[in-house]
Scaffold this active site. Structure first.
Site, PDB file in Angstrom:
ATOM      1  N   CYS A 155      -0.054 -42.075  -3.351  1.00  0.00           N
ATOM      2  CA  CYS A 155       0.196 -41.531  -2.014  1.00  0.00           C
ATOM      3  C   CYS A 155      -0.567 -42.332  -0.969  1.00  0.00           C
ATOM      4  O   CYS A 155      -1.775 -42.140  -0.782  1.00  0.00           O
ATOM      5  CB  CYS A 155      -0.207 -40.064  -1.955  1.00  0.00           C
ATOM      6  N   CYS A 158      -1.992 -40.165   1.841  1.00  0.00           N
ATOM      7  CA  CYS A 158      -3.184 -39.421   1.430  1.00  0.00           C
ATOM      8  C   CYS A 158      -4.414 -40.320   1.356  1.00  0.00           C
ATOM      9  O   CYS A 158      -5.502 -39.941   1.791  1.00  0.00           O
ATOM     10  CB  CYS A 158      -2.976 -38.779   0.058  1.00  0.00           C
ATOM     11  N   ASP A 159      -4.255 -41.512   0.781  1.00  0.00           N
ATOM     12  CA  ASP A 159      -5.407 -42.318   0.401  1.00  0.00           C
ATOM     13  C   ASP A 159      -5.556 -43.648   1.124  1.00  0.00           C
ATOM     14  O   ASP A 159      -6.586 -44.313   0.992  1.00  0.00           O
ATOM     15  CB  ASP A 159      -5.359 -42.594  -1.112  1.00  0.00           C
TER      16      ASP A 159
END
Length: 338
Positions: A155, A158-159
């Site tokens: 992701c 997300c990261d």
């Protein structure tokens, strides 16, 4: 994550609930908080390594979560899910650390069986919220387990902003729209992004493919696959890659690897009974969490193939709870009127 409670009903007792939640990620626990505060005594099955995850779902496998509101300094994924769980319990949710292995949605009240009680009388519920999530597809590369969430992610949103990826060369595996979106997003943080495409062409839409190929910070490596993830034992720092046409192997020094090869929704339990799309995601009535069966609601990644974020999962868990509460109230009022 140590269980705070492991509530079990004696096998001689058949439990009936107004609402049962299957799943223990942000969607499931948000639904539980709303329903518990509405005095509906929800029962939440958090599963026991269901779909390969500990109770709490995908976030239990992540490290820093920096994009969930309310935590300006970030929070570890397992810690965030511990807080979700504590809040559910605080308002009276009955959490059962077992997996629901079978369900019958053909009539209400719905019937379901726990994994440990498949040969016994089923338990029942007036409504059910499916919040079983989805898991990122992995390749099983050598070194993948070692560097998962230590350089390998599924992701970018997300990261991608995590410090270890900033101003570093990164790689994305995939050839569809998701890969194009992930790679383009990562150019905000990485020094350069390599996209590994197994074939000689992209599966992405024309507009996304054009955007990908015209970005000076992106290099597409055609006919290329990764064969091994390498690092210093703590963090990823190299990919071993192979050209499938020539057979040539070489090193690709990168500090981050992002999979963009799709997700697998955890819908095996209900796929034959609820309407799903070709990829197995539960289809809900637009603008709601109502599934094709009245009284069954779906929340979180199990019905969301686009965003797949903790915050959107929590939001849909709230929707499912409110819709279940409304249905129960309407039906109870109808009984009273009769």
């Amino acid at each position: 994550m140590a269980p705070l409670t492991n509530s079990k009903v004696p096998k001689s007792t058949t439990m009936h609930s107004k609402v049962v939640i299957i799943g223990s990620g942000p969607a499931g626990h948000t639904a539980a908080v709303y329903l518990a505060r509405a005095n509906l005594n929800p029962v939440l099955f958090e599963g026991f390594m269901a779909n390969g995850f500990a109770a709490g779902g995908q976030l239990t496998t992540t490290t820093d979560v920096e994009n969930y509101p309310g935590f300006p300094s970030g929070i570890l994924g397992p810690e965030l899910m511990d807080k979700f769980r504590e809040q559910s319990i605080r308002f009276g949710t009955q959490i059962i650390t077992e997996t629901v292995s079978k369900i019958d949605l053909s009539a209400r009240p719905f019937r379901y069986w726990r994994e440990s009680q498949e040969h016994e009388e089923p338990e029942t519920s007036d409504t059910i919220i499916i919040a079983t999530g989805a898991s990122a597809k992995r390749l099983g590369l050598k070194g993948e387990v070692t560097y998962w969430q230590s350089g390998i992610s599924a992701c970018a949103v997300c990261d991608g902003a995590v410090p270890i990826f900033r101003n570093q060369p990164l790689a994305v595996i995939g050839g569809g729209d998701s890969a194009a979106e992930e790679a383009t997003y990562l150019t905000k943080y990485g020094s350069h992004v390599y996209v590994l495409v197994r074939r000689s062409e992209l599966r992405a839409s024309k507009i996304m493919a054009k955007r990908l190929m015209n970005n000076p910070k992106i290099t597409i490596l055609w006919n290329t696959v990764a064969t091994e993830c390498q690092g210093d034992g703590d963090l990823l720092n190299n990919l071993r890659i192979k050209n499938v046409t020539t057979g040539e192997e070489r090193d690709l020094p990168v500090r981050g690897l992002f999979y963009a090869i799709g997700h697998e929704p955890a819908t095996a339990l209900v796929r034959s009974q609820l309407q799903t799309d070709p990829d197995g995601y539960i289809i809900t009535v637009p603008g709601t969490t109502q599934t094709s069966v009245k009284g069954v609601f779906a929340a979180g990644d199990v019905q969301d193939k686009r965003y797949r974020q903790a915050i959107t999962s929590a939001g849909s868990g709230c929707m499912a709870a409110l819709e279940a509460e409304r249905l129960i109230a309407e039906e109870e009022e109808g009984i009273e009127e009769d």
